[in-house]
Scaffold this motif. Structure first.
Motif, PDB file in Angstrom:
ATOM      1  N   ILE A   1       0.852  -1.184   0.000  1.00  0.00           N
ATOM      2  CA  ILE A   1       0.000   0.000   0.000  1.00  0.00           C
ATOM      3  C   ILE A   1       0.894   1.242   0.000  1.00  0.00           C
ATOM      4  O   ILE A   1       1.930   1.264   0.671  1.00  0.00           O
ATOM      5  CB  ILE A   1      -0.912   0.020   1.242  1.00  0.00           C
ATOM      6  CG1 ILE A   1      -1.828  -1.228   1.252  1.00  0.00           C
ATOM      7  CG2 ILE A   1      -1.753   1.295   1.273  1.00  0.00           C
ATOM      8  CD1 ILE A   1      -2.846  -1.257   0.141  1.00  0.00           C
ATOM      9  N   LEU A   2       0.507   2.264  -0.749  1.00  0.00           N
ATOM     10  CA  LEU A   2       1.282   3.496  -0.772  1.00  0.00           C
ATOM     11  C   LEU A   2       1.337   4.121   0.617  1.00  0.00           C
ATOM     12  O   LEU A   2       0.343   4.146   1.346  1.00  0.00           O
ATOM     13  CB  LEU A   2       0.658   4.505  -1.744  1.00  0.00           C
ATOM     14  CG  LEU A   2       1.360   4.662  -3.098  1.00  0.00           C
ATOM     15  CD1 LEU A   2       1.218   3.391  -3.913  1.00  0.00           C
ATOM     16  CD2 LEU A   2       0.801   5.854  -3.852  1.00  0.00           C
ATOM     17  N   ARG A   3       2.492   4.619   0.967  1.00  0.00           N
ATOM     18  CA  ARG A   3       2.661   5.357   2.214  1.00  0.00           C
ATOM     19  C   ARG A   3       2.336   6.829   1.977  1.00  0.00           C
ATOM     20  O   ARG A   3       2.303   7.291   0.829  1.00  0.00           O
ATOM     21  CB  ARG A   3       4.097   5.194   2.717  1.00  0.00           C
ATOM     22  CG  ARG A   3       4.431   3.756   3.126  1.00  0.00           C
ATOM     23  CD  ARG A   3       5.893   3.598   3.463  1.00  0.00           C
ATOM     24  NE  ARG A   3       6.183   2.235   3.900  1.00  0.00           N
ATOM     25  CZ  ARG A   3       7.420   1.778   4.109  1.00  0.00           C
ATOM     26  NH1 ARG A   3       8.460   2.568   3.919  1.00  0.00           N
ATOM     27  NH2 ARG A   3       7.608   0.524   4.507  1.00  0.00           N
ATOM     28  N   PRO A   4       2.080   7.593   3.042  1.00  0.00           N
ATOM     29  CA  PRO A   4       1.758   9.024   2.870  1.00  0.00           C
ATOM     30  C   PRO A   4       2.833   9.758   2.067  1.00  0.00           C
ATOM     31  O   PRO A   4       4.031   9.588   2.316  1.00  0.00           O
ATOM     32  CB  PRO A   4       1.678   9.540   4.318  1.00  0.00           C
ATOM     33  CG  PRO A   4       1.296   8.339   5.115  1.00  0.00           C
ATOM     34  CD  PRO A   4       1.985   7.181   4.454  1.00  0.00           C
ATOM     35  N   GLN A   5       2.396  10.533   1.099  1.00  0.00           N
ATOM     36  CA  GLN A   5       3.260  11.371   0.261  1.00  0.00           C
ATOM     37  C   GLN A   5       4.212  10.559  -0.621  1.00  0.00           C
ATOM     38  O   GLN A   5       5.182  11.105  -1.163  1.00  0.00           O
ATOM     39  CB  GLN A   5       4.067  12.345   1.126  1.00  0.00           C
ATOM     40  CG  GLN A   5       3.233  13.219   2.045  1.00  0.00           C
ATOM     41  CD  GLN A   5       2.198  14.041   1.274  1.00  0.00           C
ATOM     42  OE1 GLN A   5       2.518  14.652   0.265  1.00  0.00           O
ATOM     43  NE2 GLN A   5       0.952  14.029   1.741  1.00  0.00           N
ATOM     44  N   GLU A   6       3.959   9.277  -0.790  1.00  0.00           N
ATOM     45  CA  GLU A   6       4.840   8.429  -1.588  1.00  0.00           C
ATOM     46  C   GLU A   6       4.327   8.362  -3.024  1.00  0.00           C
ATOM     47  O   GLU A   6       3.138   8.198  -3.265  1.00  0.00           O
ATOM     48  CB  GLU A   6       4.895   7.017  -0.991  1.00  0.00           C
ATOM     49  CG  GLU A   6       5.946   6.113  -1.618  1.00  0.00           C
ATOM     50  CD  GLU A   6       6.059   4.783  -0.897  1.00  0.00           C
ATOM     51  OE1 GLU A   6       7.179   4.288  -0.709  1.00  0.00           O
ATOM     52  OE2 GLU A   6       4.995   4.232  -0.522  1.00  0.00           O
ATOM     53  N   ARG A   7       5.224   8.466  -3.983  1.00  0.00           N
ATOM     54  CA  ARG A   7       4.860   8.354  -5.380  1.00  0.00           C
ATOM     55  C   ARG A   7       4.851   6.892  -5.788  1.00  0.00           C
ATOM     56  O   ARG A   7       5.459   6.029  -5.127  1.00  0.00           O
ATOM     57  CB  ARG A   7       5.834   9.141  -6.256  1.00  0.00           C
ATOM     58  CG  ARG A   7       5.932  10.615  -5.887  1.00  0.00           C
ATOM     59  CD  ARG A   7       6.870  11.366  -6.802  1.00  0.00           C
ATOM     60  NE  ARG A   7       6.369  11.405  -8.177  1.00  0.00           N
ATOM     61  CZ  ARG A   7       6.972  12.073  -9.155  1.00  0.00           C
ATOM     62  NH1 ARG A   7       8.089  12.747  -8.916  1.00  0.00           N
ATOM     63  NH2 ARG A   7       6.462  12.068 -10.380  1.00  0.00           N
ATOM     64  N   LEU A   8       4.140   6.586  -6.898  1.00  0.00           N
ATOM     65  CA  LEU A   8       4.032   5.199  -7.349  1.00  0.00           C
ATOM     66  C   LEU A   8       5.405   4.587  -7.592  1.00  0.00           C
ATOM     67  O   LEU A   8       5.694   3.473  -7.132  1.00  0.00           O
ATOM     68  CB  LEU A   8       3.193   5.124  -8.626  1.00  0.00           C
ATOM     69  CG  LEU A   8       1.706   5.402  -8.500  1.00  0.00           C
ATOM     70  CD1 LEU A   8       1.061   5.468  -9.877  1.00  0.00           C
ATOM     71  CD2 LEU A   8       1.025   4.340  -7.651  1.00  0.00           C
ATOM     72  N   ALA A   9       6.254   5.288  -8.331  1.00  0.00           N
ATOM     73  CA  ALA A   9       7.572   4.752  -8.654  1.00  0.00           C
ATOM     74  C   ALA A   9       8.400   4.507  -7.397  1.00  0.00           C
ATOM     75  O   ALA A   9       9.163   3.538  -7.317  1.00  0.00           O
ATOM     76  CB  ALA A   9       8.313   5.697  -9.601  1.00  0.00           C
ATOM     77  N   GLU A  10       8.238   5.368  -6.405  1.00  0.00           N
ATOM     78  CA  GLU A  10       8.967   5.193  -5.142  1.00  0.00           C
ATOM     79  C   GLU A  10       8.467   3.957  -4.402  1.00  0.00           C
ATOM     80  O   GLU A  10       9.263   3.202  -3.826  1.00  0.00           O
ATOM     81  CB  GLU A  10       8.799   6.431  -4.273  1.00  0.00           C
ATOM     82  CG  GLU A  10       9.450   7.680  -4.852  1.00  0.00           C
ATOM     83  CD  GLU A  10       9.073   8.951  -4.113  1.00  0.00           C
ATOM     84  OE1 GLU A  10       9.762   9.964  -4.272  1.00  0.00           O
ATOM     85  OE2 GLU A  10       8.067   8.923  -3.361  1.00  0.00           O
ATOM     86  N   ALA A  11       7.168   3.734  -4.415  1.00  0.00           N
ATOM     87  CA  ALA A  11       6.607   2.565  -3.746  1.00  0.00           C
ATOM     88  C   ALA A  11       7.040   1.283  -4.436  1.00  0.00           C
ATOM     89  O   ALA A  11       7.361   0.282  -3.780  1.00  0.00           O
ATOM     90  CB  ALA A  11       5.082   2.669  -3.719  1.00  0.00           C
ATOM     91  N   VAL A  12       7.047   1.292  -5.768  1.00  0.00           N
ATOM     92  CA  VAL A  12       7.485   0.106  -6.516  1.00  0.00           C
ATOM     93  C   VAL A  12       8.942  -0.205  -6.201  1.00  0.00           C
ATOM     94  O   VAL A  12       9.314  -1.354  -5.924  1.00  0.00           O
ATOM     95  CB  VAL A  12       7.284   0.318  -8.027  1.00  0.00           C
ATOM     96  CG1 VAL A  12       7.949  -0.808  -8.815  1.00  0.00           C
ATOM     97  CG2 VAL A  12       5.802   0.384  -8.363  1.00  0.00           C
ATOM     98  N   ALA A  13       9.797   0.816  -6.233  1.00  0.00           N
ATOM     99  CA  ALA A  13      11.216   0.607  -5.941  1.00  0.00           C
ATOM    100  C   ALA A  13      11.413   0.089  -4.525  1.00  0.00           C
ATOM    101  O   ALA A  13      12.256  -0.792  -4.277  1.00  0.00           O
ATOM    102  CB  ALA A  13      11.985   1.916  -6.147  1.00  0.00           C
ATOM    103  N   ARG A  14      10.641   0.626  -3.568  1.00  0.00           N
ATOM    104  CA  ARG A  14      10.747   0.167  -2.174  1.00  0.00           C
ATOM    105  C   ARG A  14      10.371  -1.300  -2.052  1.00  0.00           C
ATOM    106  O   ARG A  14      11.074  -2.075  -1.385  1.00  0.00           O
ATOM    107  CB  ARG A  14       9.849   1.028  -1.278  1.00  0.00           C
ATOM    108  CG  ARG A  14       9.693   0.499   0.144  1.00  0.00           C
ATOM    109  CD  ARG A  14       8.915   1.450   1.008  1.00  0.00           C
ATOM    110  NE  ARG A  14       7.585   1.765   0.488  1.00  0.00           N
ATOM    111  CZ  ARG A  14       6.519   0.986   0.632  1.00  0.00           C
ATOM    112  NH1 ARG A  14       6.623  -0.180   1.280  1.00  0.00           N
ATOM    113  NH2 ARG A  14       5.344   1.355   0.153  1.00  0.00           N
ATOM    114  N   CYS A  15       9.272  -1.702  -2.687  1.00  0.00           N
ATOM    115  CA  CYS A  15       8.825  -3.093  -2.596  1.00  0.00           C
ATOM    116  C   CYS A  15       9.825  -4.056  -3.232  1.00  0.00           C
ATOM    117  O   CYS A  15      10.113  -5.126  -2.685  1.00  0.00           O
ATOM    118  CB  CYS A  15       7.467  -3.253  -3.280  1.00  0.00           C
ATOM    119  SG  CYS A  15       6.132  -2.433  -2.419  1.00  0.00           S
TER     120      CYS A  15
END
Length: 282
Positions: free
Chosen positions: A48-62
């Motif tokens: 799930i996206l974290r607050p203020q997180e962009r899609l690309a940032e969430a994908v890279a984190r996962c």
């Protein structure tokens, strides 16, 4: 009636990202990477996206935390917005697609330490022999060493309390351990990947810079899941390739001519060629 200027008055879905990481494995077919948190079920790497997180940032984190993949740039695949698709509540999933070799993932086809391939205990799949992951005609059945507990990291997350995620590669036609929602993502990802390969030579750049038509066709056959007619494949791909003037030995017979992919600029300048549509990175 809700005030349209106040977004808090409207019900809002959670937004998730899920990534299908597909791997063409020579001699074994197209595979998908699955992860397991240790106390749940096998799944695609997602969050799930974290607050203020962009899609690309969430994908890279996962990918970093759950799949141990860094410096990746997956392409956006599809938005799955069926309101009841997730039993946890209203969740919209923005699915992504990434493609790399099994050697780059660091895994071969799933093997448990006992050699039984049991589903009862998640295990880190064995690290492949590098020679088994080439598209140049080497033996795809080379022995694969088993992983041990020492091969597992102490943590695969930026957060020390996050669980270690096990990983394995499974054939794309054998993803019954995934939820129905993630199985659908895999089906769409496979369909998109095959569409990319129909008119684009090696669109994700898995081959070396220079390659033979045979090596290119072997890769495309793994993705397609079937044999491709050599003459038809040659006629389709040759206009999209530049000869290098070099040759490579491929066993018996005379050496095979090698090619490189033509640049987008060269393809645009050649009015005889309809530009193939390849994957678009975010």
């Amino acid at each position: 009636m809700p005030d349209p200027s106040q977004l808090t008055q409207f019900p809002r879905p959670s937004v998730a990202v899920d990534t299908a990481v597909l791997c063409p494995v020579p001699g074994r077919g197209l595979h998908v990477l699955m992860t397991h948190p240790g106390d749940g079920v096998w799944q695609l790497p997602g969050s799930i996206l974290r607050p203020q997180e962009r899609l690309a940032e969430a994908v890279a984190r996962c990918l970093r935390e759950k799949a141990r993949l860094v410096d990746r740039a997956p392409v956006q695949l599809h938005v799955f917005d069926q309101p009841d698709r997730d039993d946890r509540g209203w969740v919209i999933s923005v699915a992504h697609l990434d493609v790399l070799s099994a050697a780059d993932v660091g895994l071969a086809e799933d093997e448990s330490p006992s050699g039984q391939g049991t589903d009862s205990t998640p295990t880190e799949a064995a690290v492949p022999d590098s020679s088994a992951q080439s598209f140049s005609g080497t033996n795809p059945e080379a022995a694969v060493p088993e992983a041990t507990d020492a091969d597992l990291p102490e943590s695969d997350s930026d957060h020390p309390d996050s669980p270690v995620h096990w990983r394995k590669l499974v054939p794309v036609h054998d993803v019954h351990e995934l939820s129905a929602e993630h199985q659908e993502i895999v089906r769409v990802a496979v369909h998109r990947l095959r569409a990319f390969h129909e008119r684009t030579p090696d669109p994700f750049g898995l081959l070396e810079k220079e390659f033979s038509l045979r090596q290119l066709r072997e890769l495309h056959e793994i993705v397609a899941g079937e044999s491709l007619q050599a003459d038809t494949f040659r006629r389709t791909m040759l206009p999209l390739l530049d000869p290098t003037g070099e040759a490579v030995s491929q066993g018996r017979g005379r050496p095979a001519q090698t090619f490189t992919r033509r640049s987008a600029l060269a393809l645009r300048a050649d009015t005889r060629i309809q530009m193939p549509e390849g994957p678009r990175r975010e």
